[in-house]
Design a protein around this motif. Sequence first.
Motif, mmCIF file in Angstrom:
data_model
loop_
_atom_site.group_PDB
_atom_site.id
_atom_site.type_symbol
_atom_site.label_atom_id
_atom_site.label_comp_id
_atom_site.label_asym_id
_atom_site.label_seq_id
_atom_site.Cartn_x
_atom_site.Cartn_y
_atom_site.Cartn_z
ATOM 1 N N VAL A 138 7.075 -2.149 -10.417
ATOM 2 C CA VAL A 138 7.229 -0.714 -10.657
ATOM 3 C C VAL A 138 8.390 -0.449 -11.609
ATOM 4 C CG1 VAL A 138 7.857 1.484 -9.581
ATOM 5 C CG2 VAL A 138 6.151 0.017 -8.499
ATOM 6 N N GLU B 165 2.116 1.776 -3.460
ATOM 7 C CA GLU B 165 1.051 2.257 -4.354
ATOM 8 C C GLU B 165 0.797 3.745 -4.155
ATOM 9 O OE1 GLU B 165 -3.595 1.231 -5.300
ATOM 10 O OE2 GLU B 165 -2.213 -0.371 -4.768
ATOM 11 N N ILE C 9 -4.448 4.545 -11.072
ATOM 12 C CA ILE C 9 -4.076 3.564 -10.055
ATOM 13 C C ILE C 9 -3.421 2.374 -10.746
ATOM 14 C CG2 ILE C 9 -4.940 2.006 -8.264
ATOM 15 C CD1 ILE C 9 -7.219 3.947 -7.797
ATOM 16 N N PRO C 10 -2.243 1.976 -10.337
ATOM 17 C CA PRO C 10 -1.550 0.856 -10.990
ATOM 18 C C PRO C 10 -2.220 -0.484 -10.694
ATOM 19 C CG PRO C 10 -0.313 1.594 -9.075
ATOM 20 C CD PRO C 10 -1.467 2.542 -9.228
ATOM 21 N N ARG C 11 -3.160 -0.868 -11.546
ATOM 22 C CA ARG C 11 -3.928 -2.092 -11.323
ATOM 23 C C ARG C 11 -3.024 -3.327 -11.267
ATOM 24 N NH1 ARG C 11 -8.765 -0.545 -9.323
ATOM 25 N NH2 ARG C 11 -9.669 1.127 -10.584
ATOM 26 N N ILE D 267 -0.157 -3.604 -9.973
ATOM 27 C CA ILE D 267 0.386 -3.746 -8.624
ATOM 28 C C ILE D 267 -0.657 -4.361 -7.703
ATOM 29 C CG2 ILE D 267 1.223 -2.483 -6.606
ATOM 30 C CD1 ILE D 267 2.562 -0.533 -8.443
ATOM 31 N N GLN D 268 -1.887 -3.866 -7.798
ATOM 32 C CA GLN D 268 -2.945 -4.393 -6.928
ATOM 33 C C GLN D 268 -3.155 -5.884 -7.172
ATOM 34 O OE1 GLN D 268 -6.229 -1.818 -7.998
ATOM 35 N NE2 GLN D 268 -5.866 -0.511 -6.236
ATOM 36 N N ASN E 123 3.820 5.598 -5.658
ATOM 37 C CA ASN E 123 3.827 5.528 -7.114
ATOM 38 C C ASN E 123 2.737 6.409 -7.724
ATOM 39 O OD1 ASN E 123 4.820 4.155 -9.631
ATOM 40 N ND2 ASN E 123 2.703 3.502 -9.697
ATOM 41 N N THR E 124 1.554 6.405 -7.119
ATOM 42 C CA THR E 124 0.446 7.193 -7.639
ATOM 43 C C THR E 124 0.737 8.687 -7.561
ATOM 44 O OG1 THR E 124 -1.098 5.465 -6.940
ATOM 45 C CG2 THR E 124 -2.033 7.613 -7.436
ATOM 46 N N SER F 16 0.837 -1.210 0.000
ATOM 47 C CA SER F 16 0.000 0.000 0.000
ATOM 48 C C SER F 16 0.867 1.253 0.000
ATOM 49 C CB SER F 16 -0.923 0.003 1.216
ATOM 50 O OG SER F 16 -1.787 -1.113 1.208
ATOM 51 N N THR G 270 6.637 -5.965 -5.587
ATOM 52 C CA THR G 270 6.056 -4.704 -6.018
ATOM 53 C C THR G 270 7.121 -3.781 -6.593
ATOM 54 O OG1 THR G 270 4.691 -4.993 -4.040
ATOM 55 C CG2 THR G 270 4.324 -3.025 -5.321
#
Length: 457
Positions: A148, A102, A308-310, A312-313, A105-106, A99, A144
């Motif tokens: 990235v 994320e 949002i980097p899907r 990664i999720q 990165n966002t 998290s 992760t």
Amino acid sequence: MTLIIVLLLLLSYLLIATTHLTGVNKAAISIFLAAIGWVVYIIWGTDFVMDMHPGAYAEFLGEETASSDAVKNFIYDSIFLKYVGKAAAIVMYLLATMSIIEILNTNGCFDFINEWIRTRNPNRLLWTITLATFILSANLDNLTTTIVMLVIMHSIVKSRPQRMLIGSAIVLAAVCGGCFTVIGDPTGLLLWANEAVTATEFSAYLALPAIVAWVVPTYLISRRLPSRIDIEWGFAPFRGDDTRLNRWQRMLMLVVGIGGLWFVPTFLSITRLPAFLGALVVLALLWVVNEAFNRKLMNTDQTSQRRIPRVIQYEAIQQMLFVMGIMLGLGVVTETGVFTDVADWVDETFGNLWIVGVLAGIISSLVDSFTIAASGISMYDVWNAGDYAQNGLYWKIIAYCTAVGGCLLSVGSVCGLALMKMEHIHFGWYFKNISFKVLLGWLLGLAVLGAEVLCFV
């Protein structure tokens, strides 16, 4: 029933090793192992409990009469929840760190990497992007971090053969960077949670071997790159209303996120609370800073538009479920007493920790690095003295060998599988072009670890 549980484990190893052929996700396999294993265990719970925990069960019963329900309650309260707690602690830490990545990165906190590697010189590009990967993965989750960095690399390098080579170096840097800290890899987290290692001692011994295992193959890969690389520098990624935080704001968020995680080992040593609680505190602080810096977007409901980097999720959820399933599955095998017998057989057959480590690394490349590492950790308890004491030699060898050994083949780690998926790399190409370079670096790093042990003993 012990044989059935062991066969389930071996079948799961086989399916995990062939996931690139069957297409069955490793997370699904590990969860199935955990669920079915514990169902079989609790159905024949009386035999297992009387064999492994007769004294604790008698104390649990007290004046009550033994019954099927009493056995099931004992297994749930005194056995099953113990393994759930250990697995949940690792998964919660992964959730917090993923998290954090994320959020960073966002908000463009990794955009400086694009600025840092802005060059057409292939060697400079390779070394800067792998150095950034090595450093980040030592402080954040290596899967992760890999994703990235692969996304960044994919956006600027246009030649697929060049991306395949650089991507392989990124995976190796992420694995090596994560393996020498207790917070960079699930194996280190597991050893740390079991009090098999301390953060400072673990990093002090594995830092140099990890650097050697990263530098040597990366140098050999750099010799395969052309004199000029095909690069296209695009615009900064679109983030909703196309506004970005100031440089100092992004730097502050980076310090809060990564710098906060540096404090987690100190948090654990001071409070004796689980490491994931410290990581959640860092996540909460970063979350508050994120909302403060983006309050204008919050007020105008534009945050829902932010990119949002899907990927990664999706990969993060799979990783967490995989770790949970493997730890619960190995837990039920541990409760049958089989791992004790396997440990005795390994000691009698090989009698040398270095041979065991090399074999574990080779098997990791075929199955999965975390699965084999967790199996090796489950075989032994943390004793008061010897190679299996806290900070003992066995824990260092198993952590290093399974992590780097898992990179011998592209299917041996989740980072390698992510590379295969994102760059469509085939197993044969990786084996022909990368495996022997990784093997050389791995063995040289193992030799460095051996020299350190001789010097410090």
